[in-house]
Write a protein that holds these residues in place. Structure first.
Motif, PDB file in Angstrom:
ATOM      1  N   SER A  91      42.506  12.603 -21.893  1.00 32.38           N
ATOM      2  CA  SER A  91      41.154  12.134 -22.703  1.00 32.38           C
ATOM      3  C   SER A  91      40.965  13.836 -21.969  1.00 32.38           C
ATOM      4  CB  SER A  91      40.570  11.381 -22.568  1.00 32.38           C
ATOM      5  OG  SER A  91      39.705  10.830 -21.361  1.00 32.38           O
ATOM      6  N   THR A  92      40.155  14.198 -23.243  1.00 26.06           N
ATOM      7  CA  THR A  92      39.414  15.646 -22.698  1.00 26.06           C
ATOM      8  C   THR A  92      38.128  15.245 -21.874  1.00 26.06           C
ATOM      9  OG1 THR A  92      39.429  16.977 -25.674  1.00 26.06           O
ATOM     10  CG2 THR A  92      37.962  17.317 -24.085  1.00 26.06           C
ATOM     11  N   THR A 239      36.539  19.684 -27.405  1.00 24.96           N
ATOM     12  CA  THR A 239      36.576  19.027 -28.597  1.00 24.96           C
ATOM     13  C   THR A 239      36.684  20.422 -30.098  1.00 24.96           C
ATOM     14  OG1 THR A 239      36.052  17.183 -27.463  1.00 24.96           O
ATOM     15  CG2 THR A 239      35.994  17.220 -30.620  1.00 24.96           C
TER      16      THR A 239
END
Length: 243
Positions: A91-92, A239
């Motif tokens: 994940s980021t 994001t």
């Protein structure tokens, strides 16, 4: 995430950055504490205390930590590898967390040799051991959490620009604002009624509290919340740039 963390730590110490940060920090603090005459020199002081280190370190880290963190994301953007990094099967936020921990590792490594300072002062005290160890360990804990905030701010700043110098300047300004800016604002006469509230927003009041050897849960929550807030904002920035 672990592989990325290892890669980041290795990159710091395969270049001059890691060694330079550690060396500069130890050189500056060592000169003021042991060599240069003045109020900060423990040899000329009347008490066995490491207060000089805990006064100097936040100001030295104010510049050294941004020097460590400025390349974390700015370098990836400049080389065009950020998109590739963000497409990995993590994940980021895990990417952000790995970068943050890598920067923090370098800062902690620079702090560890100062334990020799503490041992030396402990032995030099008269009688041996006549030193406020509670306050000293509290100050180390406070300095660790202060470093966490600086690294989190630096990580966020690096995500804002693909220019390392710009990221460095943003990190220095924001770190200074949180460390000293709110205290200065609290001293404004027209804000006297809310001065204590403003002071509590800044880092220094919480750092000073822990430096007295009192590890209060409110201070821990403050530092933890600030770190999480900046890392979360970093994730939001990345994001938005990925879309």
């Amino acid at each position: 995430m672990l592989a990325l963390l290892k890669r980041e730590i290795a990159s710091f110490f395969s270049s001059i950055t890691g060694a330079l940060v550690v060396s500069v920090f130890l050189l500056i603090t060592g000169l003021f504490i042991w060599v240069l005459p003045g109020d900060m020199n423990v040899i000329f002081g009347e008490y066995a205390t490491l207060d000089s280190l805990f006064y100097l370190a936040p100001w030295v880290y104010l510049f050294l930590v941004p020097a460590v963190t400025m390349r974390l994301f700015a370098d990836e953007k400049k080389m065009g590898t950020l998109d590739l990094l963000l497409t990995r099967p993590i994940s980021t936020f895990e990417v952000v967390w790995a970068k943050f921990l890598a920067g923090l590792t370098v800062v902690v490594i620079s702090l560890l040799p100062t334990l020799i300072y503490m041992y030396s002062i402990y032995q030099l005290a008269n009688p041996v051991g006549n030193m406020d160890m509670g306050g000293t360990w509290g100050s180390y804990i406070g300095l660790f959490f202060l470093a966490c905030v600086y690294v989190a701010i630096g990580t966020f700043s690096s995500a804002l620009s693909d220019n390392q110098i710009v990221a460095f300047v943003i990190a220095v300004v924001m770190s200074f604002a949180f460390y000293s800016g709110f205290d200065s604002m609290a001293s404004i006469q027209s804000l006297k009624s809310i001065s204590e509230f403003i002071r509590q927003i800044g880092i220094d009041s919480h750092y000073s509290s822990m430096s007295r050897g009192v590890v209060d849960s409110r201070d821990l929550i403050y530092f933890g919340s600030l770190v999480f807030a900046f890392l979360y904002m970093t994730k939001m920035v990345l994001t938005s740039q990925k879309q």
